[in-house]
Design a protein around this motif. Sequence first.
Motif, PDB file in Angstrom:
ATOM      1  N   ASP A 178      -5.664  -1.101  -6.865  1.00 53.00           N
ATOM      2  CA  ASP A 178      -6.991  -1.230  -6.244  1.00 53.00           C
ATOM      3  C   ASP A 178      -7.862  -2.235  -7.003  1.00 53.00           C
ATOM      4  O   ASP A 178      -9.052  -1.998  -7.260  1.00 53.00           O
ATOM      5  CB  ASP A 178      -7.688   0.126  -6.160  1.00 53.00           C
ATOM      6  CG  ASP A 178      -7.057   1.046  -5.118  1.00 53.00           C
ATOM      7  OD1 ASP A 178      -6.437   0.524  -4.165  1.00 53.00           O
ATOM      8  OD2 ASP A 178      -7.163   2.284  -5.270  1.00 53.00           O
ATOM      9  N   GLY A 179      -7.248  -3.360  -7.360  1.00 60.00           N
ATOM     10  CA  GLY A 179      -7.985  -4.445  -7.996  1.00 60.00           C
ATOM     11  C   GLY A 179      -8.161  -4.323  -9.493  1.00 60.00           C
ATOM     12  O   GLY A 179      -8.737  -5.227 -10.111  1.00 60.00           O
ATOM     13  N   GLN A 180      -7.668  -3.252 -10.120  1.00 54.48           N
ATOM     14  CA  GLN A 180      -7.853  -3.048 -11.547  1.00 54.48           C
ATOM     15  C   GLN A 180      -6.508  -3.141 -12.271  1.00 54.48           C
ATOM     16  O   GLN A 180      -5.535  -2.481 -11.861  1.00 54.48           O
ATOM     17  CB  GLN A 180      -8.481  -1.680 -11.822  1.00 54.48           C
ATOM     18  CG  GLN A 180      -9.854  -1.487 -11.209  1.00 54.48           C
ATOM     19  CD  GLN A 180     -10.913  -2.345 -11.871  1.00 54.48           C
ATOM     20  OE1 GLN A 180     -10.844  -2.641 -13.050  1.00 54.48           O
ATOM     21  NE2 GLN A 180     -11.924  -2.758 -11.095  1.00 54.48           N
ATOM     22  N   ASP A 183      -3.822   0.302  -3.053  1.00 50.78           N
ATOM     23  CA  ASP A 183      -3.231  -1.027  -2.953  1.00 50.78           C
ATOM     24  C   ASP A 183      -2.624  -1.390  -4.301  1.00 50.78           C
ATOM     25  O   ASP A 183      -3.290  -1.313  -5.346  1.00 50.78           O
ATOM     26  CB  ASP A 183      -4.281  -2.057  -2.567  1.00 50.78           C
ATOM     27  CG  ASP A 183      -4.762  -1.875  -1.133  1.00 50.78           C
ATOM     28  OD1 ASP A 183      -3.969  -1.367  -0.315  1.00 50.78           O
ATOM     29  OD2 ASP A 183      -5.913  -2.230  -0.835  1.00 50.78           O
ATOM     30  N   ILE A 184      -1.367  -1.800  -4.259  1.00 55.14           N
ATOM     31  CA  ILE A 184      -0.600  -2.116  -5.465  1.00 55.14           C
ATOM     32  C   ILE A 184      -0.289  -3.606  -5.496  1.00 55.14           C
ATOM     33  O   ILE A 184       0.103  -4.193  -4.486  1.00 55.14           O
ATOM     34  CB  ILE A 184       0.725  -1.327  -5.494  1.00 55.14           C
ATOM     35  CG1 ILE A 184       0.454   0.181  -5.540  1.00 55.14           C
ATOM     36  CG2 ILE A 184       1.602  -1.774  -6.669  1.00 55.14           C
ATOM     37  CD1 ILE A 184      -0.176   0.670  -6.810  1.00 55.14           C
ATOM     38  N   GLU A 185      -0.477  -4.220  -6.657  1.00 57.34           N
ATOM     39  CA  GLU A 185       0.003  -5.571  -6.918  1.00 57.34           C
ATOM     40  C   GLU A 185       0.815  -5.536  -8.206  1.00 57.34           C
ATOM     41  O   GLU A 185       0.345  -5.025  -9.223  1.00 57.34           O
ATOM     42  CB  GLU A 185      -1.157  -6.557  -7.080  1.00 57.34           C
ATOM     43  CG  GLU A 185      -2.042  -6.700  -5.868  1.00 57.34           C
ATOM     44  CD  GLU A 185      -3.175  -7.692  -6.090  1.00 57.34           C
ATOM     45  OE1 GLU A 185      -3.193  -8.325  -7.168  1.00 57.34           O
ATOM     46  OE2 GLU A 185      -4.031  -7.819  -5.216  1.00 57.34           O
ATOM     47  N   ILE A 186       2.022  -6.060  -8.164  1.00 55.93           N
ATOM     48  CA  ILE A 186       2.828  -6.239  -9.369  1.00 55.93           C
ATOM     49  C   ILE A 186       2.968  -7.731  -9.583  1.00 55.93           C
ATOM     50  O   ILE A 186       3.703  -8.417  -8.862  1.00 55.93           O
ATOM     51  CB  ILE A 186       4.204  -5.568  -9.248  1.00 55.93           C
ATOM     52  CG1 ILE A 186       4.050  -4.070  -8.949  1.00 55.93           C
ATOM     53  CG2 ILE A 186       5.001  -5.771 -10.537  1.00 55.93           C
ATOM     54  CD1 ILE A 186       5.378  -3.351  -8.713  1.00 55.93           C
ATOM     55  N   GLU A 233       4.020   0.280   2.601  1.00 52.83           N
ATOM     56  CA  GLU A 233       3.711  -0.551   3.757  1.00 52.83           C
ATOM     57  C   GLU A 233       2.931  -1.775   3.288  1.00 52.83           C
ATOM     58  O   GLU A 233       2.305  -1.741   2.211  1.00 52.83           O
ATOM     59  CB  GLU A 233       2.879   0.218   4.777  1.00 52.83           C
ATOM     60  CG  GLU A 233       1.533   0.695   4.264  1.00 52.83           C
ATOM     61  CD  GLU A 233       0.787   1.536   5.274  1.00 52.83           C
ATOM     62  OE1 GLU A 233      -0.454   1.503   5.263  1.00 52.83           O
ATOM     63  OE2 GLU A 233       1.449   2.231   6.073  1.00 52.83           O
ATOM     64  N   PRO A 234       2.981  -2.869   4.041  1.00 53.78           N
ATOM     65  CA  PRO A 234       2.205  -4.049   3.659  1.00 53.78           C
ATOM     66  C   PRO A 234       0.722  -3.709   3.615  1.00 53.78           C
ATOM     67  O   PRO A 234       0.233  -2.918   4.425  1.00 53.78           O
ATOM     68  CB  PRO A 234       2.503  -5.068   4.767  1.00 53.78           C
ATOM     69  CG  PRO A 234       3.800  -4.611   5.353  1.00 53.78           C
ATOM     70  CD  PRO A 234       3.794  -3.111   5.247  1.00 53.78           C
ATOM     71  N   PRO A 235      -0.020  -4.278   2.669  1.00 51.83           N
ATOM     72  CA  PRO A 235      -1.445  -3.954   2.555  1.00 51.83           C
ATOM     73  C   PRO A 235      -2.256  -4.664   3.630  1.00 51.83           C
ATOM     74  O   PRO A 235      -1.856  -5.704   4.147  1.00 51.83           O
ATOM     75  CB  PRO A 235      -1.813  -4.488   1.174  1.00 51.83           C
ATOM     76  CG  PRO A 235      -0.899  -5.667   1.002  1.00 51.83           C
ATOM     77  CD  PRO A 235       0.399  -5.267   1.673  1.00 51.83           C
ATOM     78  N   PRO A 236      -3.416  -4.127   3.966  1.00 53.13           N
ATOM     79  CA  PRO A 236      -4.293  -4.860   4.893  1.00 53.13           C
ATOM     80  C   PRO A 236      -4.849  -6.099   4.217  1.00 53.13           C
ATOM     81  O   PRO A 236      -4.927  -6.173   2.985  1.00 53.13           O
ATOM     82  CB  PRO A 236      -5.402  -3.842   5.183  1.00 53.13           C
ATOM     83  CG  PRO A 236      -5.427  -2.953   3.977  1.00 53.13           C
ATOM     84  CD  PRO A 236      -3.998  -2.853   3.516  1.00 53.13           C
ATOM     85  N   ARG A 269       0.863  -1.179   0.000  1.00 56.41           N
ATOM     86  CA  ARG A 269       0.000   0.000   0.000  1.00 56.41           C
ATOM     87  C   ARG A 269       0.896   1.225   0.000  1.00 56.41           C
ATOM     88  O   ARG A 269       1.894   1.277   0.723  1.00 56.41           O
ATOM     89  CB  ARG A 269      -0.932  -0.004   1.212  1.00 56.41           C
ATOM     90  CG  ARG A 269      -1.995   1.105   1.176  1.00 56.41           C
ATOM     91  CD  ARG A 269      -3.114   0.826   2.161  1.00 56.41           C
ATOM     92  NE  ARG A 269      -4.123   1.886   2.158  1.00 56.41           N
ATOM     93  CZ  ARG A 269      -5.081   2.006   1.249  1.00 56.41           C
ATOM     94  NH1 ARG A 269      -5.157   1.122   0.257  1.00 56.41           N
ATOM     95  NH2 ARG A 269      -5.958   2.983   1.294  1.00 56.41           N
ATOM     96  N   THR A 270       0.537   2.236  -0.804  1.00 56.43           N
ATOM     97  CA  THR A 270       1.409   3.399  -0.939  1.00 56.43           C
ATOM     98  C   THR A 270       0.633   4.559  -1.542  1.00 56.43           C
ATOM     99  O   THR A 270      -0.420   4.369  -2.171  1.00 56.43           O
ATOM    100  CB  THR A 270       2.625   3.068  -1.833  1.00 56.43           C
ATOM    101  OG1 THR A 270       3.518   4.189  -1.870  1.00 56.43           O
ATOM    102  CG2 THR A 270       2.186   2.732  -3.255  1.00 56.43           C
TER     103      THR A 270
END
Length: 409
Positions: A106-108, A151-154, A174-177, A73-74
Amino acid sequence: MTSQHDDTAGPAASADLLATPLTEELLRGALDVERTTHGLLPHRLPARARAQFSDPQLSLAESQPSGVRLVFRTRATTIELDTLRTKMAYVGAPERPDGIYDLVVDGQLTAQASTDGGNVLLVDMVKGSAETKPGPPGTVRFVGLPEGAKDIEIWLPYNEITQLVALRTDAPVEPPPSRGAPVWLHHGSSISHGSNAASPTTTWPALAASLGGAELVNLGLGGSALLDPFTARAMRDTPADLISVKIGLNLVNADLMRLRAFTPAVHGFLDTIREGHPTAPLLVISPVICPIHEDAPGPSVPDFENLSAGQLQFKAAGDPAERATGKLTLNVIREELARIVRQRAAGDPRLFLLDGRDLYGEADFAELPLPDQLHPDAATHRRIGERFAALAFGRGGAFAGTGRPTGTA
């Protein structure tokens, strides 16, 4: 939103960005992480399992990070990720496309990028040999991200071994919830691994997980869904809410066992999973349609006729008459899996069967044939993923009522 790739791997060129140490806490989808001289190497089988085999195909498959993603998360609007990839190439064939990094915000799915440099694993399929040619790390860069916390996902390339070297951003990380979504643990062959999918979030398991609102742990292992006991133990010991195993094609194209060994091996595999997950929905998936092996045993062997044009195909080397000696075909496996699940379901009401032909059958093959006779293309991955989501997560399915449908795939 724009993305770039660069082969300079240059932290010095981005000195204005903040460096965040890469830790296991920022990874999802890996069962183990190895610290190398370059950084973090995600593994999809734990060290104990890796110590129990010497098969180079499985070593390659489990270290290719299908379904593995960096999550945090950033408020950052610029992200740089240095990696050292190992990309496969085949002697005499055109260069394979670069692996894709999918950026999900954010999920997209928001952007995609590739990296240059890295190692090349050069495979000579005629001689049956391989050598690794070393290369430098590269950088994947995403710029112009939306303002504000997100929220970021790579998602890492499913087909390139990827060592994570450095992460830099223009705001703290930081780590996401926790999303609170159920964890779906899936095991299968190269189709589950992602072979020929367009990108890491468009492999059929990733698509199905997104549509079903589940957190994916993908143990799709190209060429290596072989009922290995160490894989079953890895699944037993991995926290999961939903479990599926896709069994069949690799056992045929490897010509690994006969019906006498297959039946107890399936029972043993399921028994081991149940030791760690006694009540979780457990879905057994039989093979999708694959005409060359419906009634012809393995092994599958390469057909080099069109290799120079980039068309590596496969054919069955077994004789259909050998079924009488216990050799496996896809039809034999489907029949036996159905019998095994019926037998076990009497004492295991959370055990289910899905016929793979309901995901990809004869009509689908006529419309979307397997380009190399074994593996689907990108459009077929989407079809299989959408159908699995409907059949497994939908009303009456094995995973019904467990996920949080997102509709983002």
